[in-house]
Design a protein around this motif. Structure first.
Motif, PDB file in Angstrom:
ATOM      1  N   ASN A 143       0.825  -1.203   0.000  1.00 17.88           N
ATOM      2  CA  ASN A 143       0.000   0.000   0.000  1.00 17.88           C
ATOM      3  C   ASN A 143       0.861   1.256   0.000  1.00 17.88           C
ATOM      4  O   ASN A 143       0.683   2.156  -0.808  1.00 17.88           O
ATOM      5  N   ILE A 144       1.827   1.293   0.916  1.00 22.42           N
ATOM      6  CA  ILE A 144       2.684   2.465   1.031  1.00 22.42           C
ATOM      7  C   ILE A 144       3.648   2.568  -0.137  1.00 22.42           C
ATOM      8  O   ILE A 144       3.933   3.650  -0.624  1.00 22.42           O
ATOM      9  N   GLY A 145       4.098   1.401  -0.597  1.00 24.20           N
ATOM     10  CA  GLY A 145       5.073   1.423  -1.687  1.00 24.20           C
ATOM     11  C   GLY A 145       4.467   1.793  -3.028  1.00 24.20           C
ATOM     12  O   GLY A 145       5.112   2.457  -3.837  1.00 24.20           O
ATOM     13  N   GLN A 146       3.244   1.379  -3.279  1.00 16.94           N
ATOM     14  CA  GLN A 146       2.738   1.450  -4.654  1.00 16.94           C
ATOM     15  C   GLN A 146       1.564   2.381  -4.883  1.00 16.94           C
ATOM     16  O   GLN A 146       1.235   2.657  -6.033  1.00 16.94           O
ATOM     17  N   ARG A 147       0.874   2.810  -3.840  1.00 15.88           N
ATOM     18  CA  ARG A 147      -0.313   3.622  -4.101  1.00 15.88           C
ATOM     19  C   ARG A 147      -0.117   5.085  -3.735  1.00 15.88           C
ATOM     20  O   ARG A 147       0.555   5.397  -2.764  1.00 15.88           O
ATOM     21  N   ARG A 148      -0.754   5.954  -4.511  1.00 16.97           N
ATOM     22  CA  ARG A 148      -0.730   7.379  -4.222  1.00 16.97           C
ATOM     23  C   ARG A 148      -1.599   7.640  -2.988  1.00 16.97           C
ATOM     24  O   ARG A 148      -2.352   6.780  -2.549  1.00 16.97           O
ATOM     25  N   ALA A 149      -1.504   8.856  -2.497  1.00 15.57           N
ATOM     26  CA  ALA A 149      -2.126   9.177  -1.217  1.00 15.57           C
ATOM     27  C   ALA A 149      -3.610   8.809  -1.132  1.00 15.57           C
ATOM     28  O   ALA A 149      -4.035   8.174  -0.161  1.00 15.57           O
ATOM     29  N   GLU A 150      -4.412   9.173  -2.113  1.00 12.82           N
ATOM     30  CA  GLU A 150      -5.861   8.945  -2.031  1.00 12.82           C
ATOM     31  C   GLU A 150      -6.208   7.466  -1.908  1.00 12.82           C
ATOM     32  O   GLU A 150      -6.845   7.072  -0.933  1.00 12.82           O
ATOM     33  N   PRO A 151      -5.804   6.637  -2.879  1.00 14.00           N
ATOM     34  CA  PRO A 151      -6.136   5.220  -2.736  1.00 14.00           C
ATOM     35  C   PRO A 151      -5.431   4.569  -1.537  1.00 14.00           C
ATOM     36  O   PRO A 151      -5.937   3.586  -0.988  1.00 14.00           O
ATOM     37  N   ARG A 152      -4.314   5.114  -1.145  1.00 12.95           N
ATOM     38  CA  ARG A 152      -3.590   4.548  -0.004  1.00 12.95           C
ATOM     39  C   ARG A 152      -4.428   4.663   1.267  1.00 12.95           C
ATOM     40  O   ARG A 152      -4.610   3.693   2.007  1.00 12.95           O
ATOM     41  N   ILE A 153      -4.937   5.845   1.514  1.00 13.84           N
ATOM     42  CA  ILE A 153      -5.782   6.037   2.692  1.00 13.84           C
ATOM     43  C   ILE A 153      -7.073   5.230   2.548  1.00 13.84           C
ATOM     44  O   ILE A 153      -7.530   4.575   3.489  1.00 13.84           O
ATOM     45  N   ALA A 154      -7.626   5.248   1.345  1.00 14.12           N
ATOM     46  CA  ALA A 154      -8.864   4.514   1.100  1.00 14.12           C
ATOM     47  C   ALA A 154      -8.674   3.024   1.398  1.00 14.12           C
ATOM     48  O   ALA A 154      -9.543   2.380   1.995  1.00 14.12           O
ATOM     49  N   HIS A 155      -7.531   2.502   1.019  1.00 14.45           N
ATOM     50  CA  HIS A 155      -7.255   1.086   1.256  1.00 14.45           C
ATOM     51  C   HIS A 155      -7.216   0.782   2.746  1.00 14.45           C
ATOM     52  O   HIS A 155      -7.765  -0.225   3.208  1.00 14.45           O
ATOM     53  N   LEU A 156      -6.565   1.655   3.497  1.00  9.53           N
ATOM     54  CA  LEU A 156      -6.515   1.465   4.944  1.00  9.53           C
ATOM     55  C   LEU A 156      -7.918   1.465   5.540  1.00  9.53           C
ATOM     56  O   LEU A 156      -8.238   0.651   6.413  1.00  9.53           O
ATOM     57  N   LEU A 157      -8.756   2.368   5.071  1.00 11.21           N
ATOM     58  CA  LEU A 157     -10.123   2.437   5.596  1.00 11.21           C
ATOM     59  C   LEU A 157     -10.886   1.149   5.295  1.00 11.21           C
ATOM     60  O   LEU A 157     -11.623   0.646   6.150  1.00 11.21           O
ATOM     61  N   CYS A 158     -10.680   0.603   4.121  1.00 11.25           N
ATOM     62  CA  CYS A 158     -11.333  -0.666   3.782  1.00 11.25           C
ATOM     63  C   CYS A 158     -10.879  -1.767   4.737  1.00 11.25           C
ATOM     64  O   CYS A 158     -11.688  -2.538   5.262  1.00 11.25           O
ATOM     65  N   GLU A 159      -9.569  -1.832   4.970  1.00 12.95           N
ATOM     66  CA  GLU A 159      -9.048  -2.859   5.870  1.00 12.95           C
ATOM     67  C   GLU A 159      -9.617  -2.703   7.270  1.00 12.95           C
ATOM     68  O   GLU A 159     -10.065  -3.679   7.888  1.00 12.95           O
ATOM     69  N   LEU A 160      -9.621  -1.489   7.772  1.00 11.94           N
ATOM     70  CA  LEU A 160     -10.119  -1.263   9.122  1.00 11.94           C
ATOM     71  C   LEU A 160     -11.590  -1.642   9.220  1.00 11.94           C
ATOM     72  O   LEU A 160     -12.037  -2.204  10.224  1.00 11.94           O
ATOM     73  N   HIS A 161     -12.330  -1.359   8.177  1.00  7.10           N
ATOM     74  CA  HIS A 161     -13.741  -1.724   8.196  1.00  7.10           C
ATOM     75  C   HIS A 161     -13.908  -3.232   8.352  1.00  7.10           C
ATOM     76  O   HIS A 161     -14.706  -3.695   9.173  1.00  7.10           O
ATOM     77  N   VAL A 162     -13.142  -3.992   7.596  1.00  4.86           N
ATOM     78  CA  VAL A 162     -13.232  -5.452   7.698  1.00  4.86           C
ATOM     79  C   VAL A 162     -12.799  -5.938   9.077  1.00  4.86           C
ATOM     80  O   VAL A 162     -13.476  -6.749   9.710  1.00  4.86           O
ATOM     81  N   ARG A 163     -11.667  -5.407   9.555  1.00  2.00           N
ATOM     82  CA  ARG A 163     -11.143  -5.886  10.837  1.00  2.00           C
ATOM     83  C   ARG A 163     -12.063  -5.516  11.985  1.00  2.00           C
ATOM     84  O   ARG A 163     -12.278  -6.317  12.912  1.00  2.00           O
TER      85      ARG A 163
END
Lengths: 237, 237
Positions: A143-163
């Motif tokens: 996530n940190i290595g390959q995604r720009r800021a917007e999708p990077r944060i969005a990805h984290l939010l998706c993960e947190l939602h699942v967890r």
DNA sequence: CGCGTGATTGAAAAGCATCAACCCAAGTGG
DNA sequence: CCACTTGGGTTGATGCTTTTCAATCACGCG
């Protein structure tokens, strides 16, 4: 019967627990300690005698670089085991801090040997949870290595939602996330200023809103699509 | 007695192995397979029946994003166990590819259950090695998240020097690193062009030279200082 | 009310990516 | 034996992403 705590609920995500294991877990986790926000549970270099299990609140693993920059590389949410590894590794190679006020169980570290010696099913469940932690870490690196800021944060939010959903802490597309933007910046490897601008962007795009410590995601599917989120690394059943 | 292979040598880095364990390891790792460069050992989503142990060459864990970008998040060097986790997690959440021609032992995956059931010391050594892998992953996240290109690459070189030294693959401040710049780019989360320029910078600063697949570090202490490298996360004795 | 912490915004600069050429050495096939 | 091909390395020009610096704003709290 009372509803099980987050730790037990999480371990049951791996597979059913025997009644004996479950009862035993209930008993050892029945008296958590309360920690304030921004308290270090353990510090890099320590060789602690106790281990920690999260029952309520948020904590984070982090390291400081020589230049004083902080990188957070894991969030610890209710149900997470904080420091299983000290059963094997002598010294801690990172610190853990609370991000919010927390309820945390402190157990003598020899309890891990007890578990591995006498409770094979539970050992396996803990092994599973530690491997999932590692899988999450890998995904964060991607996530940190390959995604720009917007999708990077969005990805984290998706993960947190699942967890958080797995431990019953979501309300539809919404959940508590009582962090500061600086903490999010240290997690996402971005500056606080850029975090702020990126959140504004996500808000204006209608992807996610963060107000007074609560995330609201109007369309979960859209956010997953936007961030390239694929939950298989979380190894949920 | 012949010198032990890299796997055994690595596990002994945790602590002495019993003669019985050691002999058994010798026997099961005596007939490695040879893999060509750029071959996938396992692929994301697989549920494989065999596990892999590196005896010679370099391999890498990686994932591809939906946009086709590759992130490498671990190098597997001689002595490393590639896929211990499949004993517990059903599906693989990432792929592993060889970077060079490799000698690799393929073992039926049920061998892990055999080890955990019958060889407690060895189990502990494997647990240790898997925790060290996780610690390395954490450090990579810090490295990619917090350091600029020059110290980022320098830090990786320091780590590789320590790890390769532990299995006898260094020659003073020099070691084989037969990768392409693209592979390094996918590791460091930088473009190949920027990798190239950064390597030039490191060369001109006299910090490290990479020519024909071999790294030469004139002054190890200086490179450690420059990159903020602290080897404690590798948990060497 | 004043203070402090965190959030927000603007302007400028740094770091890195991308695009596009070109180089070089090691094959390969005629 | 040589022209040709090919994969990787190198360099320049340009633009985007993100950082940094600085100022301002909002709000809860003694």
């Amino acid at each position: 019967m009372t509803t099980p705590n987050a730790f037990i609920r999480k371990l049951q995500g791996f597979g059913p627990l025997g009644a004996d294991d479950r009862q035993w877990l209930e008993s050892i986790t029945s008296t958590p300690n309360v920690f304030a926000a921004d308290e270090d549970l353990v510090r890099e270099g320590d060789n602690p005698e106790v281990v920690h299990v999260m029952l309520d609140g948020f904590a984070a693993r982090y390291k400081l670089t020589a230049e004083g920059r902080r990188q957070i590389f894991a969030y610890l949410v209710p149900g997470d085991f904080c420091d299983l590894h000290i059963a094997v590794l002598k010294r801690l190679d990172h610190s853990i801090t609370t991000l919010t006020s927390c309820k945390i169980v402190r157990l003598p570290s020899k309890i891990i040997r007890e578990i591995t010696a006498q409770r094979p099913e539970l050992t396996r469940a803990l092994w599973w949870s530690s491997l999932v932690d590692e899988a999450i870490l890998r995904e964060w690196l991607v996530n940190i290595g390959q995604r720009r800021a917007e999708p990077r944060i969005a990805h984290l939010l998706c993960e947190l939602h699942v967890r958080l959903n797995a431990v019953g802490l979501t309300d539809d597309g919404s959940f508590e996330l009582p962090f500061t933007q600086e903490e999010l910046a240290d997690t996402m490897a971005l500056s606080t200023v850029h975090i702020n601008r990126t959140l504004k962007e996500l808000r204006e795009e209608g992807l996610a809103t963060w107000r007074s410590g609560r995330i609201i995601i109007p369309d979960m599917e859209r956010l997953k699509e936007y961030s390239g989120f694929n939950p298989s690394y979380l190894h949920i059943r």
